[in-house]
Each structure stands twice: as C-alpha cells, then as structure tokens.
Design a protein around this motif. Structure first.
Motif, PDB file in Angstrom:
ATOM      1  N   ALA A  78       0.812  -1.151  -0.176  1.00 21.92           N
ATOM      2  CA  ALA A  78       0.129  -0.037  -0.100  1.00 21.92           C
ATOM      3  C   ALA A  78       0.820   1.169   0.023  1.00 21.92           C
ATOM      4  CB  ALA A  78      -0.871   0.002   1.258  1.00 21.92           C
ATOM      5  N   VAL A  79       1.938   1.268   0.796  1.00 23.88           N
ATOM      6  CA  VAL A  79       2.897   2.436   0.918  1.00 23.88           C
ATOM      7  C   VAL A  79       3.636   2.557  -0.473  1.00 23.88           C
ATOM      8  CG1 VAL A  79       5.025   3.383   1.869  1.00 23.88           C
ATOM      9  CG2 VAL A  79       2.882   2.288   3.313  1.00 23.88           C
ATOM     10  N   ILE A  80       4.023   1.594  -0.995  1.00 23.55           N
ATOM     11  CA  ILE A  80       4.770   1.631  -2.359  1.00 23.55           C
ATOM     12  C   ILE A  80       3.926   2.078  -3.418  1.00 23.55           C
ATOM     13  CG2 ILE A  80       5.702   0.258  -4.075  1.00 23.55           C
ATOM     14  CD1 ILE A  80       6.739  -1.808  -1.878  1.00 23.55           C
ATOM     15  N   ALA A  81       2.685   1.612  -3.449  1.00 24.47           N
ATOM     16  CA  ALA A  81       1.780   2.248  -4.567  1.00 24.47           C
ATOM     17  C   ALA A  81       1.511   3.565  -4.455  1.00 24.47           C
ATOM     18  CB  ALA A  81       0.536   1.279  -4.550  1.00 24.47           C
ATOM     19  N   SER A  82       1.224   3.923  -3.073  1.00 31.41           N
ATOM     20  CA  SER A  82       0.601   5.249  -2.615  1.00 31.41           C
ATOM     21  C   SER A  82       1.680   6.410  -3.015  1.00 31.41           C
ATOM     22  CB  SER A  82       0.156   5.431  -1.225  1.00 31.41           C
ATOM     23  OG  SER A  82      -1.060   4.785  -1.153  1.00 31.41           O
ATOM     24  N   ARG A  83       2.911   5.829  -2.683  1.00 30.21           N
ATOM     25  CA  ARG A  83       4.184   6.667  -2.853  1.00 30.21           C
ATOM     26  C   ARG A  83       4.428   7.161  -4.408  1.00 30.21           C
ATOM     27  NH1 ARG A  83       9.519   4.052  -0.382  1.00 30.21           N
ATOM     28  NH2 ARG A  83       9.053   2.710  -1.993  1.00 30.21           N
ATOM     29  N   GLU A  84       4.195   6.027  -5.216  1.00 25.08           N
ATOM     30  CA  GLU A  84       4.186   6.457  -6.691  1.00 25.08           C
ATOM     31  C   GLU A  84       3.089   7.214  -7.067  1.00 25.08           C
ATOM     32  OE1 GLU A  84       4.288   4.101 -10.979  1.00 25.08           O
ATOM     33  OE2 GLU A  84       3.541   3.029  -9.135  1.00 25.08           O
ATOM     34  N   ALA A  85       1.827   6.964  -6.709  1.00 26.55           N
ATOM     35  CA  ALA A  85       0.948   8.075  -7.030  1.00 26.55           C
ATOM     36  C   ALA A  85       1.003   9.160  -6.523  1.00 26.55           C
ATOM     37  CB  ALA A  85      -0.768   7.350  -6.399  1.00 26.55           C
ATOM     38  N   ARG A 225     -12.242 -22.317 -18.986  1.00 24.44           N
ATOM     39  CA  ARG A 225     -11.680 -21.972 -17.655  1.00 24.44           C
ATOM     40  C   ARG A 225     -12.171 -22.946 -16.511  1.00 24.44           C
ATOM     41  NH1 ARG A 225     -16.547 -19.757 -19.221  1.00 24.44           N
ATOM     42  NH2 ARG A 225     -18.316 -19.290 -17.684  1.00 24.44           N
ATOM     43  N   ASP A 226     -11.207 -23.004 -15.665  1.00 22.50           N
ATOM     44  CA  ASP A 226     -11.456 -23.880 -14.520  1.00 22.50           C
ATOM     45  C   ASP A 226     -11.355 -23.000 -12.938  1.00 22.50           C
ATOM     46  OD1 ASP A 226      -8.667 -23.479 -14.548  1.00 22.50           O
ATOM     47  OD2 ASP A 226      -8.307 -25.847 -13.893  1.00 22.50           O
ATOM     48  N   GLY A 227     -11.190 -21.786 -12.925  1.00 24.34           N
ATOM     49  CA  GLY A 227     -10.915 -21.309 -11.749  1.00 24.34           C
ATOM     50  C   GLY A 227      -9.908 -20.061 -11.833  1.00 24.34           C
ATOM     51  N   PHE A 228      -9.840 -19.136 -10.662  1.00 22.59           N
ATOM     52  CA  PHE A 228      -9.148 -18.228 -10.805  1.00 22.59           C
ATOM     53  C   PHE A 228      -7.754 -18.339 -10.175  1.00 22.59           C
ATOM     54  CE2 PHE A 228     -10.850 -17.526  -6.262  1.00 22.59           C
ATOM     55  CZ  PHE A 228      -9.796 -17.107  -5.675  1.00 22.59           C
ATOM     56  N   VAL A 229      -6.806 -17.235 -10.398  1.00 19.77           N
ATOM     57  CA  VAL A 229      -5.366 -17.384  -9.939  1.00 19.77           C
ATOM     58  C   VAL A 229      -4.996 -16.449  -9.078  1.00 19.77           C
ATOM     59  CG1 VAL A 229      -3.078 -17.220 -10.417  1.00 19.77           C
ATOM     60  CG2 VAL A 229      -4.624 -18.284 -12.288  1.00 19.77           C
ATOM     61  N   MET A 230      -4.787 -16.506  -7.788  1.00 20.44           N
ATOM     62  CA  MET A 230      -4.448 -15.892  -6.722  1.00 20.44           C
ATOM     63  C   MET A 230      -3.341 -14.667  -7.008  1.00 20.44           C
ATOM     64  SD  MET A 230      -5.943 -16.132  -3.724  1.00 20.44           S
ATOM     65  CE  MET A 230      -4.530 -15.591  -2.207  1.00 20.44           C
ATOM     66  N   GLY A 231      -3.455 -13.568  -6.906  1.00 21.04           N
ATOM     67  CA  GLY A 231      -2.872 -12.405  -7.313  1.00 21.04           C
ATOM     68  C   GLY A 231      -2.324 -11.827  -5.752  1.00 21.04           C
ATOM     69  N   GLU A 232      -1.539 -10.807  -6.217  1.00 25.08           N
ATOM     70  CA  GLU A 232      -0.881  -9.983  -5.039  1.00 25.08           C
ATOM     71  C   GLU A 232      -0.444  -8.572  -5.532  1.00 25.08           C
ATOM     72  OE1 GLU A 232       2.551 -11.134  -1.748  1.00 25.08           O
ATOM     73  OE2 GLU A 232       3.123 -11.049  -3.633  1.00 25.08           O
ATOM     74  N   GLY A 233      -0.419  -7.608  -4.529  1.00 28.69           N
ATOM     75  CA  GLY A 233      -0.059  -6.153  -4.686  1.00 28.69           C
ATOM     76  C   GLY A 233      -1.029  -5.246  -4.653  1.00 28.69           C
ATOM     77  N   ALA A 234      -0.898  -4.042  -4.902  1.00 29.19           N
ATOM     78  CA  ALA A 234      -1.619  -2.895  -4.382  1.00 29.19           C
ATOM     79  C   ALA A 234      -1.743  -1.632  -5.574  1.00 29.19           C
ATOM     80  CB  ALA A 234      -1.216  -2.279  -3.266  1.00 29.19           C
ATOM     81  N   ALA A 235      -2.772  -0.942  -5.506  1.00 23.29           N
ATOM     82  CA  ALA A 235      -2.851   0.172  -6.261  1.00 23.29           C
ATOM     83  C   ALA A 235      -3.502   1.422  -5.572  1.00 23.29           C
ATOM     84  CB  ALA A 235      -3.733  -0.263  -7.616  1.00 23.29           C
ATOM     85  N   SER A 236      -2.923   2.612  -5.907  1.00 24.66           N
ATOM     86  CA  SER A 236      -3.461   3.755  -5.390  1.00 24.66           C
ATOM     87  C   SER A 236      -3.675   4.850  -6.553  1.00 24.66           C
ATOM     88  CB  SER A 236      -2.235   4.309  -4.394  1.00 24.66           C
ATOM     89  OG  SER A 236      -2.271   3.285  -3.307  1.00 24.66           O
ATOM     90  N   LEU A 237      -4.707   5.589  -6.187  1.00 27.21           N
ATOM     91  CA  LEU A 237      -5.155   6.790  -7.026  1.00 27.21           C
ATOM     92  C   LEU A 237      -5.215   7.980  -6.202  1.00 27.21           C
ATOM     93  CD1 LEU A 237      -7.021   4.174  -7.907  1.00 27.21           C
ATOM     94  CD2 LEU A 237      -7.536   5.634  -9.750  1.00 27.21           C
ATOM     95  N   VAL A 238      -4.686   8.911  -6.630  1.00 32.23           N
ATOM     96  CA  VAL A 238      -4.792  10.414  -5.860  1.00 32.23           C
ATOM     97  C   VAL A 238      -5.949  11.125  -6.654  1.00 32.23           C
ATOM     98  CG1 VAL A 238      -3.717  12.637  -5.471  1.00 32.23           C
ATOM     99  CG2 VAL A 238      -2.566  10.562  -5.303  1.00 32.23           C
ATOM    100  N   LEU A 239      -7.190  11.365  -5.671  1.00 33.28           N
ATOM    101  CA  LEU A 239      -8.303  11.981  -6.099  1.00 33.28           C
ATOM    102  C   LEU A 239      -8.428  13.448  -5.729  1.00 33.28           C
ATOM    103  CD1 LEU A 239     -10.620   8.867  -5.669  1.00 33.28           C
ATOM    104  CD2 LEU A 239      -9.408   9.641  -7.683  1.00 33.28           C
TER     105      LEU A 239
END
Length: 411
Positions: A78-85, A225-239
């Motif tokens: 969360a901090v990494i994504a927010s820092r970039e945003a 299709r037979d199911g989803f794939v677990m993902g990982e990470g974060a994304a941030s937007l400045v509004l």
C-alpha cells in the motif's frame, strides 16, 4: 452542486510490474504474472495448486528494512503504490487536515497473524512480537498510508472482499463531494498468497489447477476456464476536485464520474445468478455520472475466470445494458494479473483510466475459445476505442454479495 472529481496520480505494485508503467506495458503486451511458487511450503503442505501471481517486485527491493520490519506485506504494498501515486500527482501541497485516505483490503495482515501463531505454538508467548496486532489489523494499510503522507482528514478502511478497493474509490468520490477533504489517496492492497488461503480456495474448487501451465491458467470467458489465480499487490489513485487540481496546475488523467455500491443478500460466496445487485450497482454508477447505458464505451469486467462467476456477471451486464452489451469492448485483465482480491478493483481502475486516456482497451489473454454463453466483444489484442469521449465502468464483486462499480470519463 455536484463537483467534478478527477484522478491526478496513479501508482501500483502488481504481478506484472513494480510500477504503473511496467505493469501497463506488460498488460498490453499480453504477458502473464502467474508463476510456479518457489516456496518450500507448497510441497510441505502438499498443496493441490502450486502457482500464483505474486507481485513481481518484492517490497524489500524498494523499501528500507526499518520500514518493512513494522509493516505486514499488505501495508508495505500500500505504501509503495501510494508513494508512486503521490509523486505522480506532483506531491500536492495540501493541509494535512484536508488530506484523506480511503484504503481497502479484503483480508488484511494475514502473514503477520499466522506467523505470530506459529511463534506462539513453537516458542511461547514471550517470543510473539509486540507489533503483531498493529501489523495484522485490517486498517494497517490505511493507517500506514495516512502516516506516510500526514493525512489527517480521515483514514478509512473498507473490507468488502473482492469489491473492497472499488468501494473505497466510491467512498472517496462521496467524501470529496461532501467536502470532507480536498485530496484523497484511495486504493487497495492484498498479500494473501499463503498456504492457508491457497488450501481453502482450492478446497472450494475456486482456483485453477493448471499447475503445468500457470501463465495460461487464468482464462476469463474461455470455455475451458477452471478457476481463478491468486494475485498479490496494491494500487493507489490520488483523487481531488477538478477545481483544486486546476488551481495547482495538476495533470489530469480522467474523471471519476460516479460509483455505485449494492448488496446481493443472496449467498456468502455465490453471485445472484440473475445479476440484480450487480446491475443496480452499474445503474447507480451511471446515474451518479449523469450518463445512460448508451454512453458507455468500455467495460473492465470483474471476470475472475470461474465457470459460474463469469456467466453471472454477463447476466448482470445484460440486465444493465440489454443487447447493446455484446457490442461494448470489454477487457478481462485478471487473465494477466490474477485476482488481487481486495486490491483488484483499484488496479483495474487504473487500467480503465489508462484505457480511456489512450483510447485503447487492454487485451484479454488466454482466450482459447470464447464461451458461447458470454458473447461479449473481447480480444486477445488491444482494442481501439475511437477518438471520441469515453465513458467506462470497472466492476468488482465480492464474497458476501458485495457489488461495487466505478464510472470514469475521459477529459
């Protein structure tokens, strides 16, 4: 009077890249973030699913050790994504009391919780870290972002499963409309590629079991299709409000034109097969945007790649758009990123914003043969959206019957 809310900064750490530029480039190149897991616990616990879409760049590669020691990975991302945003937005000068945080997670500090449990069982209570609770609590990501940027208007947390971070965007829209802040950092984060979640999702037959081909395992709309794939990470937007953004000379990516949040009240894990709650969320988002279904030029679908879920979403879109839905360009980006659970809506919001800005919808990969029951306009290559005004929606639906839809308009 309705205010115009705009996006002035974006940031991400995803299975496709450690920032937005790398992630967007890989997405449009048709790459997959899914890989065989290298961890010893996969074989130790004899997990039936041996792959996931972990973040491509680990937090330890871009954060100081003193930062990572006190934050669970969910807060680190969360901090990494927010820092970039924040940097992308030009590090706006705003009074701390007028800067807010609307941040989400579906699960929270899972690793901190279960690591502490292991320590307690194996070494006793004196060895449990004193920071365990602050690291595992679901609001830790929002709190970390708030403290990193001295946001004192508020730091709110949404935990609505896979709808979480889209709901955080809708909340941010409403909070800016209400005048509770001038600028808001909104988004979501998840770091739950853990043996307990992998085992649980596999047990409920929700995960793809294509261990021999992880990169092609997430197959939205494909007949096989037979199911989803677990993902990982974060994304941030400045509004922020358009007035505030223009006053400081900020660049503007797009307008967050509105949002809708509803509940199915149907089943803890299954979507309403008639799509009533999800279609109402679409209608609410368009109403807030002052738009009609005929105005929509692009859809970023939730499209997890589960046999039942993809069809249920199509049913909802059919209710919302009628026969016109089959002609609207659709992207199902989880084919590339996997499913980031509570972080997925914010990441896909960024994809939607970049799609309408560039007038190019990203591809849907791994579509070997399209399910005839889902006759949407989708492509394994980027789709040209045309040069006119763009209005796009991004859908997120979560366990518990949570539905959240955000609408974006080009500027």
């Amino acid at each position: 009077m309705t205010k115009k809310i705009v996006i002035t900064g974006i940031g991400a750490s995803s299975p496709l890249g450690g920032n937005v530029a790398d992630t967007w480039k890989a997405l449009n190149a048709g790459e997959s973030g899914a890989r065989t897991l290298p961890h010893e616990w996969v074989e130790k616990y004899e997990l039936p699913v041996k792959f996931a879409a972990e973040a491509k760049v680990r937090p330890t590669e871009v954060m100081e050790r003193v930062e990572t020691k006190r934050l669970d990975p969910v807060a680190q991302f969360a901090v990494i994504a927010s820092r970039e945003a924040w940097e992308d937005a030009g590090s706006p000068e705003v009074e701390p009391e007028r800067l807010g945080v609307d941040y989400a997670t579906g699960i929270g500090g899972l690793w901190s919780l279960l690591d502490a449990w292991d320590v307690l069982r194996e070494k006793g209570p004196r060895r449990v870290l004193p920071m365990t609770v602050p690291m595992l609590m679901p609001n830790a990501a929002a709190a970390a972002v708030s403290m990193r940027f001295e946001a004192r208007a508020f730091a709110r947390t949404v935990a609505s499963a896979c709808a979480s971070s889209t709901e955080s965007l809708v909340n941010a829209y409403e909070h800016l409309q209400a005048g509770l802040a001038d600028v808001i950092i909104a988004g979501g984060s998840e770091s739950a590629v853990h043996p307990i979640t992998m085992a649980s999702f596999a047990s409920m037959q929700a995960l793809s079991k294509r261990n021999d081909s992880p990169e092609t395992a997430s197959r939205p709309y494909s007949v096989d299709r037979d199911g989803f794939v677990m993902g990982e990470g974060a994304a941030s937007l400045v509004l922020e409000t358009e007035e505030h953004a223009k006053a400081r000379g900020a660049k503007i990516y797009a307008e967050l034109a509105g949002g809708g949040v509803t509940a199915d009240s149907y089943h803890i894990t299954a979507n309403d097969p008639e799509g009533r709650g999800a279609s109402r969320a679409v209608a609410l988002a368009l109403a807030a945007a002052g738009a009609s279904p005929d105005d929509v030029t692009h859809i970023n679908a939730h499209a997890t790649s589960t046999p039942v879920g993809d069809i249920a979403e199509y049913a909802a879109l059919k209710v919302a758009f009628g026969d016109r839905v089959d002609g609207i360009p659709v992207s199902a980006t989880k084919g590339a990123t996997g499913h980031l659970l509570g972080g997925t809506g914010a990441l896909e919001a960024i994809f939607t914003v970049l799609a309408i800005q560039s007038r190019q919808a990203p591809p849907t990969i791994n579509l070997s043969e399209q399910d005839p029951e889902i006759p949407l306009t989708i492509s394994g290559r980027p789709i040209d959206l045309g040069s006119g005004e763009q209005l796009a929606i991004s859908n997120s639906f979560g366990f518990g019957g949570h539905n959240a839809v955000a609408a974006f308009r080009s500027v």
